[in-house]
Scaffold this motif. Structure first.
Motif, PDB file in Angstrom:
ATOM      1  N   VAL A   1       0.995  -0.826   0.019  1.00  0.00           N
ATOM      2  CA  VAL A   1      -0.168   0.585  -0.585  1.00  0.00           C
ATOM      3  C   VAL A   1       1.148   1.049   0.230  1.00  0.00           C
ATOM      4  CG1 VAL A   1      -1.304   1.173   1.191  1.00  0.00           C
ATOM      5  CG2 VAL A   1      -2.148  -1.047   1.081  1.00  0.00           C
ATOM      6  N   LEU A   2       2.459   1.604   0.648  1.00  0.00           N
ATOM      7  CA  LEU A   2       2.648   2.926   1.167  1.00  0.00           C
ATOM      8  C   LEU A   2       3.568   3.070  -0.997  1.00  0.00           C
ATOM      9  CD1 LEU A   2       4.197   1.918   4.571  1.00  0.00           C
ATOM     10  CD2 LEU A   2       2.629   3.553   4.318  1.00  0.00           C
ATOM     11  N   PRO A   3       4.774   2.087  -1.478  1.00  0.00           N
ATOM     12  CA  PRO A   3       4.420   2.712  -2.430  1.00  0.00           C
ATOM     13  C   PRO A   3       3.674   2.794  -3.281  1.00  0.00           C
ATOM     14  CG  PRO A   3       5.173   0.068  -1.862  1.00  0.00           C
ATOM     15  CD  PRO A   3       4.294   0.607  -0.919  1.00  0.00           C
ATOM     16  N   LEU A   4       2.343   2.077  -3.099  1.00  0.00           N
ATOM     17  CA  LEU A   4       1.440   2.200  -4.640  1.00  0.00           C
ATOM     18  C   LEU A   4       0.688   2.294  -4.317  1.00  0.00           C
ATOM     19  CD1 LEU A   4       0.337  -1.787  -4.978  1.00  0.00           C
ATOM     20  CD2 LEU A   4       1.950   0.104  -6.828  1.00  0.00           C
ATOM     21  N   SER A   5      -0.079   3.675  -3.197  1.00  0.00           N
ATOM     22  CA  SER A   5       0.344   4.961  -3.218  1.00  0.00           C
ATOM     23  C   SER A   5       0.466   5.834  -3.328  1.00  0.00           C
ATOM     24  CB  SER A   5       0.129   4.886  -1.341  1.00  0.00           C
ATOM     25  OG  SER A   5       1.132   5.435  -0.301  1.00  0.00           O
ATOM     26  N   VAL A   6       1.924   5.959  -3.329  1.00  0.00           N
ATOM     27  CA  VAL A   6       2.636   7.453  -4.156  1.00  0.00           C
ATOM     28  C   VAL A   6       2.454   7.115  -5.247  1.00  0.00           C
ATOM     29  CG1 VAL A   6       4.847   7.648  -4.742  1.00  0.00           C
ATOM     30  CG2 VAL A   6       5.552   7.031  -2.207  1.00  0.00           C
ATOM     31  N   VAL A   7       2.550   6.069  -6.463  1.00  0.00           N
ATOM     32  CA  VAL A   7       2.372   5.575  -7.994  1.00  0.00           C
ATOM     33  C   VAL A   7       0.604   5.662  -8.091  1.00  0.00           C
ATOM     34  CG1 VAL A   7       2.130   3.965  -9.485  1.00  0.00           C
ATOM     35  CG2 VAL A   7       3.403   4.108  -7.675  1.00  0.00           C
ATOM     36  N   PHE A   8       0.278   5.673  -6.413  1.00  0.00           N
ATOM     37  CA  PHE A   8      -1.505   6.535  -7.500  1.00  0.00           C
ATOM     38  C   PHE A   8      -1.860   8.343  -7.582  1.00  0.00           C
ATOM     39  CE2 PHE A   8      -5.473   7.890  -5.770  1.00  0.00           C
ATOM     40  CZ  PHE A   8      -6.182   6.860  -6.758  1.00  0.00           C
ATOM     41  N   ALA A   9      -1.317   8.399  -6.106  1.00  0.00           N
ATOM     42  CA  ALA A   9      -0.953  10.264  -6.256  1.00  0.00           C
ATOM     43  C   ALA A   9      -0.169  10.857  -7.343  1.00  0.00           C
ATOM     44  CB  ALA A   9      -0.203  10.266  -4.458  1.00  0.00           C
ATOM     45  N   ASN A  10       0.435  10.248  -7.877  1.00  0.00           N
ATOM     46  CA  ASN A  10       1.581  10.885  -8.706  1.00  0.00           C
ATOM     47  C   ASN A  10       0.889  10.773 -10.248  1.00  0.00           C
ATOM     48  OD1 ASN A  10       3.864  11.909  -8.526  1.00  0.00           O
ATOM     49  ND2 ASN A  10       4.746  10.254  -6.809  1.00  0.00           N
ATOM     50  N   LEU A  11       0.132   9.503 -10.203  1.00  0.00           N
ATOM     51  CA  LEU A  11      -0.488   9.535 -11.214  1.00  0.00           C
ATOM     52  C   LEU A  11      -2.338  10.377 -11.115  1.00  0.00           C
ATOM     53  CD1 LEU A  11      -1.975   7.496 -13.313  1.00  0.00           C
ATOM     54  CD2 LEU A  11      -3.087   5.993 -12.304  1.00  0.00           C
ATOM     55  N   ILE A  12      -2.768  10.976 -10.656  1.00  0.00           N
ATOM     56  CA  ILE A  12      -3.413  11.621 -10.316  1.00  0.00           C
ATOM     57  C   ILE A  12      -3.020  12.881  -9.998  1.00  0.00           C
ATOM     58  CG2 ILE A  12      -5.677  13.141  -8.400  1.00  0.00           C
ATOM     59  CD1 ILE A  12      -5.892   9.637  -9.349  1.00  0.00           C
ATOM     60  N   ASN A  13      -2.119  13.518  -9.673  1.00  0.00           N
ATOM     61  CA  ASN A  13      -1.248  14.855 -10.483  1.00  0.00           C
ATOM     62  C   ASN A  13      -0.715  14.602 -11.811  1.00  0.00           C
ATOM     63  OD1 ASN A  13      -0.962  15.637  -7.341  1.00  0.00           O
ATOM     64  ND2 ASN A  13       0.308  14.553  -7.129  1.00  0.00           N
ATOM     65  N   TYR A  14      -0.467  13.863 -12.324  1.00  0.00           N
ATOM     66  CA  TYR A  14      -0.076  13.792 -13.944  1.00  0.00           C
ATOM     67  C   TYR A  14      -1.612  14.058 -15.400  1.00  0.00           C
ATOM     68  CZ  TYR A  14       0.739  11.791 -18.858  1.00  0.00           C
ATOM     69  OH  TYR A  14       1.127  11.803 -20.410  1.00  0.00           O
ATOM     70  N   CYS A  15      -2.432  13.113 -13.931  1.00  0.00           N
ATOM     71  CA  CYS A  15      -3.744  13.147 -14.883  1.00  0.00           C
ATOM     72  C   CYS A  15      -4.272  14.990 -14.865  1.00  0.00           C
ATOM     73  CB  CYS A  15      -4.816  12.646 -14.415  1.00  0.00           C
ATOM     74  SG  CYS A  15      -4.734  10.449 -15.154  1.00  0.00           S
ATOM     75  N   LEU A  16      -4.649  15.733 -13.310  1.00  0.00           N
ATOM     76  CA  LEU A  16      -4.304  17.073 -13.355  1.00  0.00           C
ATOM     77  C   LEU A  16      -3.835  17.727 -14.008  1.00  0.00           C
ATOM     78  CD1 LEU A  16      -5.287  17.005  -9.412  1.00  0.00           C
ATOM     79  CD2 LEU A  16      -6.589  16.925 -11.326  1.00  0.00           C
ATOM     80  N   ARG A  17      -2.799  17.703 -14.684  1.00  0.00           N
ATOM     81  CA  ARG A  17      -1.806  17.902 -15.320  1.00  0.00           C
ATOM     82  C   ARG A  17      -2.545  17.925 -16.719  1.00  0.00           C
ATOM     83  NH1 ARG A  17       2.838  16.383 -11.759  1.00  0.00           N
ATOM     84  NH2 ARG A  17       2.702  17.866 -10.163  1.00  0.00           N
ATOM     85  N   LEU A  18      -3.170  16.994 -16.984  1.00  0.00           N
ATOM     86  CA  LEU A  18      -3.099  17.202 -18.787  1.00  0.00           C
ATOM     87  C   LEU A  18      -4.326  18.688 -18.856  1.00  0.00           C
ATOM     88  CD1 LEU A  18      -4.385  13.476 -19.023  1.00  0.00           C
ATOM     89  CD2 LEU A  18      -2.053  15.032 -19.571  1.00  0.00           C
ATOM     90  N   CYS A  19      -4.716  18.447 -17.531  1.00  0.00           N
ATOM     91  CA  CYS A  19      -5.646  20.453 -17.840  1.00  0.00           C
ATOM     92  C   CYS A  19      -5.392  21.958 -18.649  1.00  0.00           C
ATOM     93  CB  CYS A  19      -7.246  20.284 -16.286  1.00  0.00           C
ATOM     94  SG  CYS A  19      -7.874  18.892 -15.892  1.00  0.00           S
ATOM     95  N   VAL A  20      -3.654  21.196 -18.630  1.00  0.00           N
ATOM     96  CA  VAL A  20      -3.263  22.565 -18.804  1.00  0.00           C
ATOM     97  C   VAL A  20      -2.703  22.434 -19.658  1.00  0.00           C
ATOM     98  CG1 VAL A  20      -0.730  23.845 -17.932  1.00  0.00           C
ATOM     99  CG2 VAL A  20      -2.452  22.616 -15.877  1.00  0.00           C
ATOM    100  N   LEU A  21      -2.145  20.653 -20.134  1.00  0.00           N
ATOM    101  CA  LEU A  21      -1.458  20.513 -21.327  1.00  0.00           C
ATOM    102  C   LEU A  21      -2.838  20.509 -21.821  1.00  0.00           C
ATOM    103  CD1 LEU A  21       0.366  19.056 -23.034  1.00  0.00           C
ATOM    104  CD2 LEU A  21      -0.326  17.134 -22.810  1.00  0.00           C
ATOM    105  N   LEU A  22      -3.846  20.488 -22.357  1.00  0.00           N
ATOM    106  CA  LEU A  22      -4.636  20.541 -23.624  1.00  0.00           C
ATOM    107  C   LEU A  22      -4.636  21.784 -23.876  1.00  0.00           C
ATOM    108  CD1 LEU A  22      -6.666  17.801 -22.466  1.00  0.00           C
ATOM    109  CD2 LEU A  22      -4.554  17.566 -24.016  1.00  0.00           C
ATOM    110  N   PRO A  23      -4.993  22.805 -22.732  1.00  0.00           N
ATOM    111  CA  PRO A  23      -5.317  23.815 -23.541  1.00  0.00           C
ATOM    112  C   PRO A  23      -4.201  24.771 -23.875  1.00  0.00           C
ATOM    113  CG  PRO A  23      -5.918  23.318 -21.577  1.00  0.00           C
ATOM    114  CD  PRO A  23      -5.693  22.657 -21.598  1.00  0.00           C
TER     115      PRO A  23
END
Length: 220
Positions: free
Chosen positions: A66-88
């Motif tokens: 859970v510990l390392p995978l929670s880090v992966v999940f958090a960064n995955l969410i951050n990446y997806c959120l940054r697409l809101c900047v990338l696409l425009p």
């Protein structure tokens, strides 16, 4: 904030100093930096996931993954959120978005297999080799420059291009560029070859993690 600063620095250096001939180089770079940051940050942050949560690991039993995978999940969410900047930003630079973006979940899933495998390995290995937490950042920097993130793969000398096959991040970065920057479908043949290798890596990493994590509470 620092990521945006580096984006500007790389854009200036490679566009004007080294004169990389890529139109809209800032977007060419931005498209690749986002998934690279997802990979690099997940790996680096996972390296200390047991060490920095030693109290929790010793007091409570829970699935250690859970510990390392929670880090992966958090960064995955951050990446997806940054697409809101990338696409425009892509639209602002008059880069067309095409139906090829439908392949994005496939590329992201493949990258997540790689990221999760590395996170599991680095997290449990750092418990036994404490210096690995510091070495990981150095290794990721070296990997960064060996991956066509800030330069086109075409700039790699012909005699060295076969070595790109050994770099699992290279075809993923090229796939993201195909989708977002060039508006074309990724190289399915290349991804098809990469997929079983990443799946095998994840399974091996999970097996190694399960074996080594049994003594984590005593080692941290």
């Amino acid at each position: 904030m620092m990521r945006h600063v580096w984006l500007i620095v790389y854009s200036v250096v490679f566009s004007f100093v080294m004169r990389v001939k890529v139109e809209n180089y800032a977007m060419f770079l931005f498209v690749a930096l986002l998934p690279w940051n997802y990979l690099a940050q997940s790996t680096i942050q996972s390296s200390g996931s047991f060490i920095h949560n030693a109290g929790l690991v010793k007091k409570i039993y829970f699935p250690r993954a859970v510990l390392p995978l929670s880090v992966v999940f958090a960064n995955l969410i951050n990446y997806c959120l940054r697409l809101c900047v990338l696409l425009p930003a892509l639209l602002l630079f008059k880069i067309k978005l095409t139906p090829a973006l439908l392949a994005f979940p496939v590329v992201l899933a493949l990258q997540t297999l790689l990221v999760a495998a590395l996170a599991l390995l680095v997290a449990v290995a750092t418990v036994y080799f404490r210096d690995l937490e510091h070495i990981t950042g150095i290794l990721m920097t070296v990997w960064f420059f060996l991956t066509p993130v800030i330069y086109p793969a075409e700039l790699v000398p012909e005699r060295f291009r076969p070595f790109l096959i050994l770099n699992p991040a290279a075809p993923l970065i090229e796939a993201y560029r195909a989708l977002f920057f060039y508006g074309r479908w990724p190289d399915w043949h290349q991804l098809g070859q990469l997929a079983p290798a990443l799946l095998a890596l994840f399974i091996i990493s999970l097996a190694a993690f399960e074996r080594l994590q049994r003594a984590v509470a005593e080692e941290v």
